[in-house]
Design an enzyme around this catalytic site. Structure first.
Site, PDB file in Angstrom:
ATOM      1  N   ASP A 150       9.450   0.972  -7.849  1.00 46.47           N
ATOM      2  CA  ASP A 150       9.876   2.144  -7.083  1.00 46.47           C
ATOM      3  C   ASP A 150      11.022   2.882  -7.791  1.00 46.47           C
ATOM      4  OD1 ASP A 150       9.774   3.846  -4.898  1.00 46.47           O
ATOM      5  OD2 ASP A 150       9.873   2.237  -3.425  1.00 46.47           O
ATOM      6  N   TRP A 184       6.741   8.644  -7.391  1.00 47.96           N
ATOM      7  CA  TRP A 184       6.360   9.679  -6.414  1.00 47.96           C
ATOM      8  C   TRP A 184       5.892  10.988  -7.052  1.00 47.96           C
ATOM      9  CZ3 TRP A 184      12.042   8.861  -5.527  1.00 47.96           C
ATOM     10  CH2 TRP A 184      12.321   7.608  -4.961  1.00 47.96           C
ATOM     11  N   ASP A 205       5.289   9.653  -0.059  1.00 53.61           N
ATOM     12  CA  ASP A 205       4.608   8.645   0.765  1.00 53.61           C
ATOM     13  C   ASP A 205       3.570   9.256   1.702  1.00 53.61           C
ATOM     14  OD1 ASP A 205       6.442   7.031  -0.446  1.00 53.61           O
ATOM     15  OD2 ASP A 205       7.173   6.129   1.409  1.00 53.61           O
TER      16      ASP A 205
HETATM   17  C1  GAL Z   1       8.979   4.170  -1.108  1.00 54.93           C
HETATM   18  C2  GAL Z   1       7.573   3.950  -1.634  1.00 54.93           C
HETATM   19  C3  GAL Z   1       6.787   3.272  -0.539  1.00 54.93           C
HETATM   20  C4  GAL Z   1       7.431   1.947  -0.202  1.00 54.93           C
HETATM   21  C5  GAL Z   1       8.890   2.172   0.184  1.00 54.93           C
HETATM   22  C6  GAL Z   1       9.631   0.846   0.369  1.00 54.93           C
HETATM   23  O1  GAL Z   1       9.747   4.784  -2.080  1.00 54.93           O
HETATM   24  O2  GAL Z   1       7.009   5.179  -1.981  1.00 54.93           O
HETATM   25  O3  GAL Z   1       5.434   3.098  -0.946  1.00 54.93           O
HETATM   26  O4  GAL Z   1       7.334   1.080  -1.304  1.00 54.93           O
HETATM   27  O5  GAL Z   1       9.573   2.915  -0.792  1.00 54.93           O
HETATM   28  O6  GAL Z   1      10.969   1.037   0.717  1.00 54.93           O
END
Ligand code: GAL
Length: 383
Positions: A150, A184, A205
């Site tokens: 991430d 992202w 997301d």
């Molecule tokens: C976001 C990610 C999600 C999930 C989340 C966990 O940045 O895009 O898929 O992993 O963090 O905190």
């Protein structure tokens, strides 16, 4: 209808010219399950073991869903005195090695989550920035097969060097570890990530509603030409079965994700899914489109208001076609042969992937009535 002509399948030579990550993984899009969409941070080892049991017990494992991926919140707040990541002692008391052994014992693979910054997005566990070598070795020693990485708390450093460092560390770790980039889409990873990871998120997301799912499909569509065996565009994990969309909307979601060669990562609680959910996730015809060896991402080839045709080439000269009605009432949709890449004289058999019916000879166009927010999906095989 305006025709957005289909691209011809790329030649093997053209595909080979684009360097793939040298870990040999992801020859077809990854399939499995991930904890985040349904459970968020409310995860523990017992639940992960039960999910692995359910993956086998429901028959999903046999269909190709083999990764059991733990998302954010599996680790303790701080590293140990040697700087190692530590599983959360309350929720993962047996440790990740024991969990990996359990998952491997079922014929499945274990995925884990990290962050290319100082803390993960939940802020509940440390990130790997500056600890890439050490963390990659830890994951390998634990028997981890997959890393989702991430982009939170990234100190303002651009994604490429941070993801590249972890990519190299994983290659050096002594274990084959699938590398799933999750920045992202902020730095257009489709343009640079094929030598770095096996998949890269192209968007923010997903949420469990129609507007989010359709918007993400359109954003991911822009990058279609960059996907190929070894490296895939990732429009985020499936919401099928989480309750925010109708059965037809979920069928559209699954069909379009399969056609786009997206990772098929289930995001619902498969221990208690409904028959409708299981039927969607288990459709072998649709899964076969996603896993087709040619590995070319299907894309939007016609749009007339809310009525769309998406298509992409498959191995053996076949073509996958989705007639997608994004409007609020039933409508007729026509896929023309020119937009899906057939000569006007081509006669094809049409296999309806959701009803399993076969139309023996279709020529020139495929015209069907489609319910609101529903789709029909076919494989066309030239005779
Ligand atoms: C976001 C990610 C999600 C999930 C989340 C966990 O940045 O895009 O898929 O992993 O963090 O905190």
């Amino acid at each position: 209808m305006s025709a957005l002509a289909i691209r011809p399948a790329r030649s093997p030579a053209a595909v080979a010219r684009r360097a793939a990550l040298e870990n040999g993984l992801g020859r077809t899009p990854q399939m499995g399950w991930n904890s985040w969409n349904h459970f968020g941070c409310k995860i523990n080892e017992e639940m992960i073991r039960q999910i692995a049991d359910a993956m086998v017990g429901t028959g999903l494992a046999k269909l190709g869903y083999d990764y059991i991926n733990i998302d954010d919140c599996w680790a303790a707040n701080d590293r140990d005195s040697q700087g190692h990541l530590v599983p959360n002692p309350t929720t993962f008391p047996s440790g990740i090695t024991a969990l990996a052994d359990y998952v491997h014992g079922k014929g499945l693979k274990l995925g884990i989550y990290g962050d290319a910054g100082s803390r993960t997005c939940s802020k509940l566990m440390p990130g790997s920035l500056g600890y890439e070598e050490q963390d990659a070795k830890t994951f390998a020693a634990w028997g981890v097969d997959y890393l989702k990485y991430d982009n939170c708390n990234n100190q303002g450093i651009s994604p490429q060097p941070r993801y590249n460092t972890m990519s190299k560390a994983l290659l050096n770790s002594g274990r084959s570890i699938f590398f799933s980039l999750c920045e992202w889409g902020v730095d257009d990873p489709a343009k640079w990530a094929s030598g770095v990871g096996n998949s890269w998120r192209t968007t923010g997301d997903i949420q469990d509603n129609w507007a989010s799912m359709t918007g993400i499909a359109d954003n991911n569509n822009k990058w279609a030409s960059y996907a190929r065996p070894g490296g895939w565009n990732d429009p985020d994990m499936l919401e099928v079965g989480n309750g925010g969309m109708t059965t037809e909307e979920y069928r559209s979601h699954f069909s379009i994700w399969a056609l786009m060669k997206a990772p098929l990562l289930i995001g619902c609680d498969i221990r208690s899914m409904s028959k409708e959910t299981k039927d969607i996730l288990s459709n072998q015809n649709v899964i076969a489109v996603n896993q087709d060896e040619l590995g070319v991402q299907g894309h939007k080839v016609q749009q007339d208001g809310d009525q769309e045709v998406w298509a992409g080439p498959l191995s053996g000269g076949r073509v996958a076609v989705v007639l997608w009605n994004r409007g609020s009432s039933e409508a007729s949709i026509t896929a023309t042969w020119s937009s899906i890449g057939f000569n006007s004289s081509t006669v094809a058999g049409a296999h309806d992937l959701w009803t399993d019916e076969v139309l023996s000879s279709v020529q020139g166009e495929l015209k069907e009535s489609v319910d609101s927010h529903a789709c029909k999906m076919y494989v066309l095989s030239p005779k």
